[in-house]
Design an enzyme around this catalytic site. Structure first.
Site, PDB file in Angstrom:
ATOM      1  N   ASP A   5      39.744  35.417  32.231  1.00 37.17           N
ATOM      2  CA  ASP A   5      39.779  36.634  32.064  1.00 37.17           C
ATOM      3  C   ASP A   5      38.632  37.154  31.299  1.00 37.17           C
ATOM      4  O   ASP A   5      37.844  36.291  30.847  1.00 37.17           O
ATOM      5  CB  ASP A   5      40.992  36.889  31.149  1.00 37.17           C
ATOM      6  CG  ASP A   5      40.951  38.535  30.874  1.00 37.17           C
ATOM      7  OD1 ASP A   5      41.086  39.294  31.593  1.00 37.17           O
ATOM      8  OD2 ASP A   5      40.720  38.819  29.564  1.00 37.17           O
TER       9      ASP A   5
ATOM     10  N   ASP B  31      37.273  40.576  29.633  1.00 38.58           N
ATOM     11  CA  ASP B  31      37.150  41.425  28.548  1.00 38.58           C
ATOM     12  C   ASP B  31      38.371  40.786  27.381  1.00 38.58           C
ATOM     13  O   ASP B  31      39.735  40.629  27.683  1.00 38.58           O
ATOM     14  CB  ASP B  31      37.833  42.829  28.762  1.00 38.58           C
ATOM     15  CG  ASP B  31      36.840  43.709  29.447  1.00 38.58           C
ATOM     16  OD1 ASP B  31      35.900  43.633  29.155  1.00 38.58           O
ATOM     17  OD2 ASP B  31      37.238  44.018  30.732  1.00 38.58           O
TER      18      ASP B  31
HETATM   19  P1  B16 Z   1      37.306  48.679  33.996  1.00 39.42           P
HETATM   20  P2  B16 Z   1      40.142  42.202  31.983  1.00 39.42           P
HETATM   21  C1  B16 Z   1      40.389  44.630  31.908  1.00 39.42           C
HETATM   22  O1  B16 Z   1      39.476  43.491  31.911  1.00 39.42           O
HETATM   23  C2  B16 Z   1      40.752  45.276  30.522  1.00 39.42           C
HETATM   24  O2  B16 Z   1      41.274  44.101  29.703  1.00 39.42           O
HETATM   25  C3  B16 Z   1      41.452  46.405  30.690  1.00 39.42           C
HETATM   26  O3  B16 Z   1      41.496  46.949  29.368  1.00 39.42           O
HETATM   27  C4  B16 Z   1      40.720  47.730  31.492  1.00 39.42           C
HETATM   28  O4  B16 Z   1      41.547  48.735  31.655  1.00 39.42           O
HETATM   29  C5  B16 Z   1      40.421  46.714  33.084  1.00 39.42           C
HETATM   30  O5  B16 Z   1      39.865  45.649  32.630  1.00 39.42           O
HETATM   31  C6  B16 Z   1      39.668  47.555  33.860  1.00 39.42           C
HETATM   32  O6  B16 Z   1      38.290  47.981  33.405  1.00 39.42           O
HETATM   33  O7  B16 Z   1      37.650  50.158  33.594  1.00 39.42           O
HETATM   34  O8  B16 Z   1      36.171  48.352  33.408  1.00 39.42           O
HETATM   35  O9  B16 Z   1      37.546  48.801  35.650  1.00 39.42           O
HETATM   36  O10 B16 Z   1      40.827  42.066  30.380  1.00 39.42           O
HETATM   37  O11 B16 Z   1      41.013  41.805  33.252  1.00 39.42           O
HETATM   38  O12 B16 Z   1      38.963  41.374  32.024  1.00 39.42           O
HETATM   39 MG    MG Z   2      41.263  40.643  28.871  1.00 36.32          MG
END
Ligand code: B16
Ligand code: MG
Length: 215
Positions: free
Chosen positions: A9, A11
């Site tokens: 993953d 974030d």
């Molecule tokens: P975006 P991951 C996720 O990334 C985040 O944890 C989540 O908080 C976020 O809403 C989602 O990506 C979408 O992100 O707005 O940048 O498209 O943890 O799956 O790497």
């Molecule tokens: Mg994450």
């Protein structure tokens, strides 16, 4: 080796952009007078942008919002978030994460990303990891977000391996559920580790090297 690939993953695992997500949602929520805190924020980990907005709007008690207005609010958040991503640089990649990735690669493992974020490629570029991973599966190539396993199944497909040969690394409970739903073993850090959501609940990222060797 116990596994042939590791799917990370982004974030909250490779980088601390989870904090930037929180700050950006907080600004959006404050501008609308909506209550938002870190406990609610933990429910947004791994969840898509529009689904995250719906969770935040559980605390909104004003007049009904049109779909168009909701898209505006999500765009406001994403603009604030993208602005903060400009500060990211290779210095934001921790030595522990970089050393662990390099060790896994030297051990012959395939390394992939499985992130819900549509900003994945931009973030990897900012961190100096633009060409690093063998495969990048992200919010742009999926139709269902975590806890659905789609993003991880696509990553496994991209590296040509079955889920049983891949370890998923997650910070989100929804992400750990997605990994398990896809038939993957899951190693957790952060919030998901505290919740005991993984097959391995790590205190630090570096524990991965021992986990993948089966030692
Ligand atoms: P975006 P991951 C996720 O990334 C985040 O944890 C989540 O908080 C976020 O809403 C989602 O990506 C979408 O992100 O707005 O940048 O498209 O943890 O799956 O790497
Ligand atoms: Mg994450």
């Amino acid at each position: 080796m116990k596994y042939k690939a590791v799917i990370f993953d982004l974030d909250g695992v490779i980088c601390t952009t989870d904090e930037y997500h929180y700050q950006a949602w907080k600004k959006m929520a404050d501008s609308m007078g909506i209550y938002f805190d870190r406990t609610i924020n933990n429910r947004l980990r791994g969840v898509s942008r529009m689904e995250s907005l719906e969770i935040i709007l559980e605390q909104y008690h004003g007049p009904a919002l049109s779909e168009e207005r909701k898209v505006e609010l999500a765009t406001m958040k994403n603009d604030i978030y993208r602005e903060s991503l400009h500060q990211l640089s290779p210095a934001d990649l921790s030595a522990e994460v970089k050393n662990t990735l390099d060790t896994l690669r030297a051990d012959g493992l395939k390394l992939a990303i499985g992130s819900s974020s549509k900003n994945t490629k931009f973030i990897l570029g900012q961190l100096g990891l633009g060409d690093y991973f063998d495969a990048v599966s992200d919010g742009n190539n999926i139709t269902r977000s975590k806890p659905d396993p789609e993003v991880f199944l696509k990553a496994a497909q991209m590296v040509g391996l079955a889920p049983a040969d891949c370890l998923v690394v997650e910070d989100a409970v929804s992400g750990a559920q997605a990994g398990h739903a896809g038939g993957f073993d899951v190693a957790c850090v952060g919030d998901a580790s505290k919740a005991g959501a993984g097959d391995y609940n790590m205190a630090s990222f570096g524990e991965l090297t021992r986990i993948v060797t089966g030692g």
